[in-house]
Design an enzyme around this catalytic site. Structure first.
Site, PDB file in Angstrom:
ATOM      1  N   HIS A 107      -4.597  -9.256   3.858  1.00 44.36           N
ATOM      2  CA  HIS A 107      -5.795  -9.652   4.315  1.00 44.36           C
ATOM      3  C   HIS A 107      -6.123 -10.443   5.301  1.00 44.36           C
ATOM      4  CE1 HIS A 107      -6.305  -7.883  -0.278  1.00 44.36           C
ATOM      5  NE2 HIS A 107      -6.297  -7.077   0.412  1.00 44.36           N
TER       6      HIS A 107
ATOM      7  N   ARG B 159       1.134  -1.023   0.111  1.00 50.22           N
ATOM      8  CA  ARG B 159      -0.013  -0.158   0.020  1.00 50.22           C
ATOM      9  C   ARG B 159       0.736   1.321   0.412  1.00 50.22           C
ATOM     10  NH1 ARG B 159      -2.223  -3.965   3.572  1.00 50.22           N
ATOM     11  NH2 ARG B 159      -4.510  -3.959   3.886  1.00 50.22           N
TER      12      ARG B 159
ATOM     13  N   HIS C   7      -2.682   2.032  -6.157  1.00 51.00           N
ATOM     14  CA  HIS C   7      -3.016   1.157  -5.852  1.00 51.00           C
ATOM     15  C   HIS C   7      -3.422  -0.258  -6.742  1.00 51.00           C
ATOM     16  CE1 HIS C   7      -4.625  -1.042  -2.052  1.00 51.00           C
ATOM     17  NE2 HIS C   7      -5.867  -1.661  -2.527  1.00 51.00           N
TER      18      HIS C   7
ATOM     19  N   LYS D 231      -2.032  -1.695   8.141  1.00 47.39           N
ATOM     20  CA  LYS D 231      -3.527  -1.469   8.321  1.00 47.39           C
ATOM     21  C   LYS D 231      -3.992  -2.485   9.473  1.00 47.39           C
ATOM     22  CE  LYS D 231      -7.524  -1.355   5.905  1.00 47.39           C
ATOM     23  NZ  LYS D 231      -8.215  -1.690   4.306  1.00 47.39           N
TER      24      LYS D 231
ATOM     25  N   ARG E 180      -0.770  -2.650  -6.208  1.00 45.73           N
ATOM     26  CA  ARG E 180      -0.603  -3.535  -5.536  1.00 45.73           C
ATOM     27  C   ARG E 180      -1.542  -4.385  -6.510  1.00 45.73           C
ATOM     28  NH1 ARG E 180      -1.481  -5.110  -0.054  1.00 45.73           N
ATOM     29  NH2 ARG E 180      -3.288  -5.408   0.793  1.00 45.73           N
TER      30      ARG E 180
ATOM     31  N   TYR F 271     -10.140 -10.956  -6.626  1.00 44.39           N
ATOM     32  CA  TYR F 271      -8.688 -11.212  -7.535  1.00 44.39           C
ATOM     33  C   TYR F 271      -9.017 -12.274  -8.420  1.00 44.39           C
ATOM     34  CZ  TYR F 271      -6.294  -7.536  -5.010  1.00 44.39           C
ATOM     35  OH  TYR F 271      -6.137  -6.970  -4.348  1.00 44.39           O
TER      36      TYR F 271
END
Length: 154
Positions: free
Chosen positions: A127, A11, A101, A36, A104, A136
């Protein structure tokens, strides 16, 4: 900076918060601290990227942050990073709107297209939920195109 975002699936904030000590060239990993959700994670550091980082380090000798702004010890700004992307797009004559982004997203999509298990991609991207990573599977059509129809064997 753009190469590191893509090669590690970072990120923007993760890139800008990296310190030189977060590059572990002995184990070929990048340590992403307090990302995050205040989680730490690691991502592979590939040979080509390590070479680029070594050349960068020799040239700029960052003190605190891996990528520093005009003043030594100050973190590189988000605005400047966005400007770097814009300049790269102009040089490459890319007309499509592209964001940091998307690098990524491209990393994750390309891993999936190359056969990397979704669970590993989830871990690499940091995640919490597999649902987040599963987006994805909708983006990638390369694998769908390679599926052979049983009808062709009739």
């Amino acid at each position: 900076m753009l190469s590191l975002i893509y090669s590690c699936g970072l990120r923007r904030s993760e890139l800008l918060n990296l310190k030189p000590k977060d590059i572990d060239s002995n184990r070929n990993i990048v340590i992403i601290r307090q990302s995050k959700g205040n989680k730490d994670r690691i991502t592979p550091l590939y040979r080509k990227m390590l070479e680029l980082l070594r050349n960068y380090y020799k040239m700029y000798k960052p003190q605190i942050w891996l990528f520093e702004g005009q003043t030594k010890g100050e973190k590189y700004s988000e605005y400047s990073l966005q400007s770097v992307l814009k300049q790269a797009l102009q040089k490459a004559e890319i007309q499509k709107p592209v964001t940091l982004h998307w690098l990524r997203h491209s990393y994750a999509t390309h891993l999936l297209e190359n056969g990397t298990d979704l669970r590993y991609i989830q871990e690499l991207l940091g995640h919490n939920r597999s649902k987040t990573t599963e987006i994805y599977t909708h983006v990638s059509t390369k694998n769908l195109q390679q599926i052979k129809s049983p009808f062709d064997d009739l």
